[in-house]
Design a protein around this motif. Structure first.
Motif, short mmCIF file in Angstrom:
data_model
loop_
_atom_site.label_atom_id
_atom_site.label_comp_id
_atom_site.label_asym_id
_atom_site.label_seq_id
_atom_site.Cartn_x
_atom_site.Cartn_y
_atom_site.Cartn_z
N THR A 178 0.54 -1.58 -0.08
CA THR A 178 -0.05 0.19 0.47
C THR A 178 1.21 1.57 -0.27
N ARG A 179 0.21 2.27 -0.53
CA ARG A 179 0.96 3.42 -0.30
C ARG A 179 -0.49 4.77 0.62
N PHE A 180 0.65 5.08 0.97
CA PHE A 180 0.12 6.90 1.30
C PHE A 180 -0.75 7.75 0.29
N LEU A 181 -1.86 8.01 0.71
CA LEU A 181 -3.32 9.21 0.17
C LEU A 181 -2.21 10.23 -0.32
N ASN A 182 -2.45 11.00 -1.11
CA ASN A 182 -2.22 12.73 -1.22
C ASN A 182 -3.54 13.24 -0.45
N THR A 183 -3.64 14.14 -0.10
CA THR A 183 -4.76 15.23 0.07
C THR A 183 -5.15 16.38 -0.05
N LEU A 184 -6.05 16.80 -0.76
CA LEU A 184 -6.37 18.32 -1.30
C LEU A 184 -7.20 19.01 -0.21
N ASN A 185 -7.32 20.14 -0.43
CA ASN A 185 -8.44 21.33 0.65
C ASN A 185 -8.26 22.85 0.48
N GLY A 186 -9.93 23.09 -0.07
CA GLY A 186 -9.67 24.33 -0.61
C GLY A 186 -10.85 24.86 -0.58
N SER A 187 -10.88 26.54 0.18
CA SER A 187 -12.43 26.98 0.17
C SER A 187 -12.61 27.80 -0.78
N ALA A 188 -14.20 26.90 -1.28
CA ALA A 188 -14.91 27.10 -2.84
C ALA A 188 -16.15 27.79 -2.63
N LEU A 189 -16.57 28.59 -1.98
CA LEU A 189 -15.49 29.73 -1.25
C LEU A 189 -16.31 30.24 0.31
N ALA A 190 -15.60 30.90 1.04
CA ALA A 190 -15.99 31.38 2.39
C ALA A 190 -17.26 32.53 1.69
N VAL A 191 -17.47 31.79 2.76
CA VAL A 191 -19.68 32.08 2.31
C VAL A 191 -19.44 33.97 2.55
N GLY A 192 -19.19 34.42 3.67
CA GLY A 192 -18.90 35.27 4.66
C GLY A 192 -18.08 36.78 3.25
N ARG A 193 -16.82 36.11 3.07
CA ARG A 193 -15.97 37.00 2.41
C ARG A 193 -17.39 36.99 1.10
N THR A 194 -17.36 36.08 0.25
CA THR A 194 -18.43 36.18 -1.14
C THR A 194 -19.64 37.44 -0.88
#
Length: 431
Positions: free
Chosen positions: A374-390
């Motif tokens: 087995t291998r370790f996964l890669n993880t990613l994250n992002g705001s899409a979007l911060a609703v209050g700032r939008t």
């Protein structure tokens, strides 16, 4: 969490990565702990082998009717040495873990050099800043004039850095979230999730919030943490799992309130909705292979940018330098929206590739299509979007001279067809 084998085999690369973050070399210190740990393990294994050999000799002596007292005494003496050795190995293993868990992730080679935000590099700019025929107001002046953005009421209820939204503005915030979720699920291929807002220690540890950033979060009296972002819950959906490569990538999105203590931000953005203790956000999380994570990072960032394009908001995208990146990131794109009320671009999203940093902490793996193990996964994250700032961006960019706000076309279906948030009532002239 870092792979000790990588540090052992390439200490120069490890220190070079830390240098890009503005940190001093650590490989020598870490490898010294590792050296003592491995020595303790080797010593314990040697004692175990000797004890096994002596036990066999005792068995043979007894079968022959010979006196085995001396051998038994030697085994008894080894028992304490073995306990001491195992305790020392365990102690050093814990020391190494504690040392590694507070070391930030290493930037990718293409991350620019720089000590702080001045080293960030703009890579694109989209949309046109609106030319106003009148001095534009900021969101606080616009919202408070209508009575639909009430900071005073929030102070009475909860204190500073909270807000009460009412009527049109409450609906506009909800409309923004629904619009984002529909865009990301229908067109972006993300799976909508309604995750827990209260999580255990292991969940926040897994994404790198603990132990280093405990003061940035809120904790309940019975040991739960309020999520600072839905990244915590969504990424932990693969905690301690082994996936098949054919299942990847996994893409999740969620609309949740987020809670941050904002420790260390005293005096920053105290006016308005930019920096609050509680705020709504639509989050994107991807789980993928190391080979696909770079492409997934670009895809995720494009999904976040698409929200701003559909809303007709000017923005720019920058890649963060090594000294300005978050703790767990290997590469981060910040998307900054134009706010005419501040005459500045302000961050509205961060999209980060974490590599296998979080997966190691969570023990999240996958089975490759080819090869064994087995291998370790890669993880990613992002705001899409911060609703209050939008919401802030929509109010400031779509304001009219009389204080009314035009509703962007993309949001009108979510606002019951409303095209204009009305101007505040006129104040009667004094007699």
């Amino acid at each position: 969490m870092h792979d000790i084998r990588f540090i052992r085999e390439t200490p120069e690369a490890f220190d070079a990565g830390l240098k890009k973050r503005g940190l001093a070399p650590l490989s020598a210190e870490i490898l010294e702990i590792d050296k003592r740990r491995r020595a303790a393990i080797s010593e314990s294994e040697a004692i175990q082998a000797k004890r096994k050999a002596l036990s066999q000799q005792i068995g043979m002596a007894k079968r022959k009717g010979e006196n085995a007292d001396a051998l038994m005494a030697e085994v008894a003496a080894l028992e304490q040495s073995l306990k001491d050795g195992e305790h020392e190995a365990s102690r050093l293993d814990e020391e190494l873990r504690i040392r590694l868990e507070v070391v930030p992730n290493l930037p990718f080679d293409d991350v620019p050099e720089g000590a702080d935000e001045t080293g960030n590099v703009e890579i694109r700019r989209e949309g046109n800043q609106r030319n106003f025929s009148f001095p534009p107001k900021d969101h606080v002046a616009l919202g408070e004039a209508t009575g639909e953005m009430d900071f005073a009421a929030a102070v009475k209820i909860s204190g500073s850095r909270f807000v009460v939204l009412k009527a049109h503005l409450a609906r506009l915030e909800r409309a923004l979230a629904q619009f984002m979720l529909d865009l990301h699920t229908v067109e972006g291929g993300y799976t909508e999730v309604n995750p827990p807002l209260l999580v255990k220690d292991a969940a926040v540890y897994g994404v790198g919030q603990l132990p280093k950033f405990a003061e940035d979060m809120f904790r309940t009296d019975n040991g739960f943490w309020l999520i600072p972002t839905a990244e915590v819950s969504l990424t932990n959906l693969v905690n301690d799992m082994v996936l098949d490569e054919k299942e990847l990538p996994l893409r999740f999105t969620a609309f949740t309130p987020c809670f941050r203590s904002e420790a260390g931000s005293a005096g920053k953005d105290t006016r308005g909705m930019i920096r609050q203790h509680q705020f709504p956000k639509v989050e994107l999380v991807s789980i993928t292979t190391p080979e696909q994570s770079a492409a997934e990072h670009e895809r995720m960032t494009a999904c976040a940018e698409e929200v701003l394009k559909r809303l007709g908001l000017a923005y720019r995208t920058v890649v963060l330098c090594g000294g300005d990146m978050g703790f767990g990131s290997r590469k981060t794109y910040d998307i900054e929206v134009w706010l005419p009320g501040q005459d500045a671009y302000r961050e509205i999203s961060s999209c980060s590739n974490m590599g296998d940093f979080q997966a190691r902490r969570m023990n999240a793996r996958y089975r490759p299509k080819e090869g064994k193990g087995t291998r370790f996964l890669n993880t990613l994250n992002g705001s899409a979007l911060a609703v209050g700032r939008t919401l802030v961006a929509v109010l400031e960019n779509y304001q009219n001279e009389d204080g009314s706000v035009t509703v962007p076309e993309a949001l009108r279906p979510y606002m019951g067809g409303l095209e204009l948030i009305p101007a505040p009532p006129a104040v009667p002239a004094k007699k």
